[in-house]
Design an enzyme around this catalytic site. Structure first.
Site, PDB file in Angstrom:
ATOM      1  N   ARG B   9       0.739  -1.108   0.177  1.00 39.39           N
ATOM      2  CA  ARG B   9       0.082  -0.180   0.074  1.00 39.39           C
ATOM      3  C   ARG B   9       0.828   1.246   0.077  1.00 39.39           C
ATOM      4  NH1 ARG B   9      -4.404   0.473   4.190  1.00 39.39           N
ATOM      5  NH2 ARG B   9      -2.590   0.008   5.642  1.00 39.39           N
ATOM      6  N   THR B  10       0.393   2.313  -0.971  1.00 42.18           N
ATOM      7  CA  THR B  10       1.164   3.507  -0.830  1.00 42.18           C
ATOM      8  C   THR B  10       0.990   4.309   0.617  1.00 42.18           C
ATOM      9  OG1 THR B  10       0.672   3.892  -3.111  1.00 42.18           O
ATOM     10  CG2 THR B  10       1.560   5.751  -1.803  1.00 42.18           C
ATOM     11  N   LEU B  11       2.099   4.505   1.159  1.00 38.23           N
ATOM     12  CA  LEU B  11       1.899   5.199   2.636  1.00 38.23           C
ATOM     13  C   LEU B  11       2.275   6.570   2.417  1.00 38.23           C
ATOM     14  CD1 LEU B  11       3.382   2.133   4.830  1.00 38.23           C
ATOM     15  CD2 LEU B  11       0.937   3.169   4.676  1.00 38.23           C
ATOM     16  N   ASN B 113      -5.391   2.676  -0.562  1.00 38.10           N
ATOM     17  CA  ASN B 113      -4.223   2.583  -1.465  1.00 38.10           C
ATOM     18  C   ASN B 113      -4.166   3.451  -2.431  1.00 38.10           C
ATOM     19  OD1 ASN B 113      -1.665   1.735  -2.401  1.00 38.10           O
ATOM     20  ND2 ASN B 113      -2.638  -0.457  -3.568  1.00 38.10           N
TER      21      ASN B 113
END
Lengths: 271, 232
Positions: B9-11, B113
Site C-alpha cells: 500500500r502507498t503510505l 491504497n
C-alpha cells in the site's frame, strides 16, 4: 524525612496543571477553545515611510467571533504593530511593549525607535519559547528612517521591504510578489496594500470583513480604520426594529447622563 | 501473508512533482508546470515532463508521486486503446477522461491504497473547452482555472482576480508566467525550468522548456539592516 523546600515560581509559565488537564481530557472534559485571529496582515515600505494593512475578522474555530476587530495596535506615536495568532496574546504583548516604550521615552527624552520595539518583543517571545502565539508585523518611521519587521512566535525576526503574516499570508504574498516595485508613492502603496488584504479576505476563510490601513511617515501618521468595506450587509430590513404586537409603548423618556466631574482632555492613551 | 499485502500500500510519496497551474483561454486550455522531480528535499530529477497529452482531445498534468503518474498514464493508454479499437468515429473527450480518472482515484482511496497525485485534466472537443481537477482522495471539480498543491494558495488568488473570458494566447501565457514566478519565489520545491502546453481544437502543442526571469535587486534585500545595525 527532610522538609522539601518548594521554590517559588521564578516567572514564565507554570506547567503544574498540565498533568491534571491531560487527566481531565482523558475523562472526557472538552478544553475551552481560544479566540484566534485567522488573519491577513501585511506591511509595505514605500518612498516616504511604511504602510500597514489588516483584515478585521476574529475567529473562534469555525465561528466568526468579531466581525470588525482592530488588528493594528498602537505601540508609539510613530510605530504601529499588526498582530496575527491568538488575539489575547497579540493584545497583551503589544500593550506591554507599548507601555515599556512610553517609560523608555520618558527616561531618554527621545522618540522611540523601531528596533527598540523589535528587541523588546523578540526578547519576550523567545523567553516564552513559542507558547505566546503572536505573529507580528511591526512597522514605523524613526530618526534612522522607515523600518518594517516581521516577528514570529518563537522570537525570530526578519527585516523586509514587504511582509505578510497570518493564514491569508500566501494569498497576500502572491499579490506582493507579482506587483511590488521600489519607491512606490503613497496612493500606489495604499492601493497595493488594499489589494493584498482583499486577496486574503476573499481567498482565505480565516480572514474577512473590512480592510484597515495605517500610513506612517516622518512626523505624521494616519490610521484609516475601515478604509474599505467590501462586505456590506446586503439585505437590511427597511422597517427596522418593531416591538412585538402585544407590547404597548405607554411613555418614552430619554435622560442624558450628567457628568459629575469635568474631565480635562489630556494626552489620550490610544487603545 | 498479511505482511506481504501491507507493504503493497502507498503510505507516503517518494519522488514528487510540485504545482501545476492551468487556465481556459479563447482557443482552448493552457497548462504550465515546472520540470522538477524532488526526492524528499533533494532535487533529484530536473527534466520530468509532468504534462502529457491523452488521446486526441485532452492534456493531463500531474503533481505528487511521479511513479503513480506513470501508472495513471498506462491506465489511460489502455483506455484510449480500447476506445480506438471500437473504430466508431467517436473518441473520448476531456469530460469522459476526467470522469474515468475520478472513478479510479476514488476507488483506490476507498481501498486505502491511493494514487498519490493531484491531476489537472484539460481539453477541447467540438469547440467545447473543459478544465477539471482530481485529487488523491477523489475530490473532483471543474472550473475556469485550476491549480494543485501550493498553487492553490499562491496562484489561484491571482487567477481569481485577473482571469477573464476570451484571454488571447499571449495574455494567457503572461498570466501563467506570473503565477509560476510567484511559485518559484515562494515554493521550496519549485525549479526554474517551466514547460507550458496548450490544447485547442487543432491539437496539442508542448512548448520547449524555458526559465523565468527573476528579480533580486531590491535595495532593501541587498541591505536589509540599514539604519538598524545589529538586527537581522
Amino acid at each position: 524525612m527532610s522538609p522539601s523546600l518548594d521554590l517559588p515560581a521564578k516567572g514564565g509559565f507554570s506547567f503544574d496543571l498540565c498533568r491534571r488537564n491531560a487527566m481531565l481530557e482523558n475523562k472526557g472534559l472538552k478544553a475551552p477553545t481560544f479566540l484566534k485571529t485567522g488573519t491577513t496582515i501585511v506591511g509595505l515600505v514605500f518612498q516616504d515611510g511604511v504602510i500597514l494593512g489588516a483584515d478585521t475578522r476574529a475567529t473562534e474555530g469555525p465561528i466568526v467571533a468579531d466581525k470588525n476587530c482592530e488588528k493594528i495596535h498602537y505601540m508609539a506615536p510613530n510605530i504601529y504593530c499588526c498582530g496575527a495568532g491568538t488575539a489575547a496574546d497579540t493584545e497583551a504583548v503589544t500593550d506591554m511593549v507599548s507601555s515599556q516604550l512610553q517609560l523608555h521615552r520618558y527616561h531618554t527624552g527621545r522618540e522611540s525607535r523601531v528596533v527598540t520595539a523589535l528587541t523588546l518583543l523578540k526578547k519576550h517571545l523567545f523567553n516564552y519559547q513559542g507558547h505566546v502565539s503572536a505573529a507580528l508585523v511591526l512597522g514605523g518611521v524613526d530618526i534612522t528612517g522607515p523600518h518594517l519587521h516581521t516577528i514570529y512566535p518563537h522570537g525570530s525576526t526578519d527585516t523586509l521591504p514587504f511582509a505578510t503574516m497570518g493564514s491569508g499570508s500566501l494569498a497576500a504574498m502572491s499579490v506582493f510578489e507579482s506587483k511590488y516595485k521600489e519607491s512606490l508613492n503613497r496612493d500606489e502603496g495604499i492601493k497595493l496594500v488594499v489589494e493584498a488584504i482583499c486577496a486574503g479576505i476573499f481567498n482565505d476563510l480565516g480572514s474577512g470583513s473590512n480592510v484597515d490601513v495605517c500610513v506612517i511617515t516622518k512626523g505624521h501618521k494616519e490610521y484609516l480604520r475601515n478604509h474599505l468595506l467590501p462586505n456590506p450587509r446586503t439585505y437590511v430590513n427597511p422597517r427596522g426594529f418593531e416591538f412585538p404586537k402585544k407590547i404597548e409603548v405607554l411613555l418614552t423618556k430619554i435622560t442624558p447622563l450628567k457628568e459629575k466631574v469635568e474631565v480635562i482632555e489630556g494626552d489620550a492613551m490610544e487603545e | 501473508m498479511d505482511g506481504v499485502a501491507e507493504s503493497q500500500r502507498t503510505l507516503y510519496p517518494y519522488v514528487t512533482g510540485s504545482s501545476v497551474v492551468a487556465i481556459k483561454y479563447k482557443d482552448g486550455i493552457l497548462m504550465a508546470a515546472d520540470m522538477g522531480g524532488s526526492y524528499g528535499s533533494t532535487l533529484r530529477y530536473k527534466s520530468v515532463e509532468r504534462i502529457k497529452p491523452v488521446g486526441k482531445h485532452s492534456l493531463l498534468g500531474a503533481s505528487g508521486e511521479i511513479s503513480d503518474f506513470q501508472e495513471i498514464l498506462r491506465y489511460l493508454d489502455e483506455l484510449i486503446l480500447y476506445d480506438n479499437m471500437w473504430d466508431d468515429g467517436n473518441s473520448l473527450g476531456p469530460k469522459e477522461v476526467h470522469n474515468y480518472l475520478t472513478r479510479v482515484m476514488y476507488n483506490r482511496r476507498n481501498k486505502f491504497n491511493p494514487l498519490w497525485n493531484a491531476l489537472v485534466l484539460g481539453g477541447v472537443k467540438n469547440g467545447q473547452k473543459y478544465l477539471g481537477m482530481v485529487n488523491m482522495i477523489g475530490i473532483n471539480f471543474e472550473d475556469n482555472h485550476v491549480a494543485t498543491g501550493l498553487g492553490n494558495h499562491l496562484a489561484r488568488p491571482i487567477l481569481r482576480d485577473e482571469w477573464h473570458e476570451n484571454l488571447t494566447f499571449e495574455e494567457g501565457v503572461k498570466l501563467l508566467e506570473k503565477c509560476m514566478r510567484v511559485l518559484l519565489y515562494r515554493d521550496r520545491s519549485a525549479v526554474n525550468k517551466i514547460q507550458i502546453s496548450k490544447i485547442t481544437d487543432e491539437g496539442v502543442t508542448v512548448f520547449p522548456p524555458f526559465s523565468l526571469k527573476t528579480y533580486w535587486e531590491f535595495s532593501a534585500f541587498k541591505n536589509p539592516t540599514v539604519g538598524a545595525e545589529g538586527s537581522w
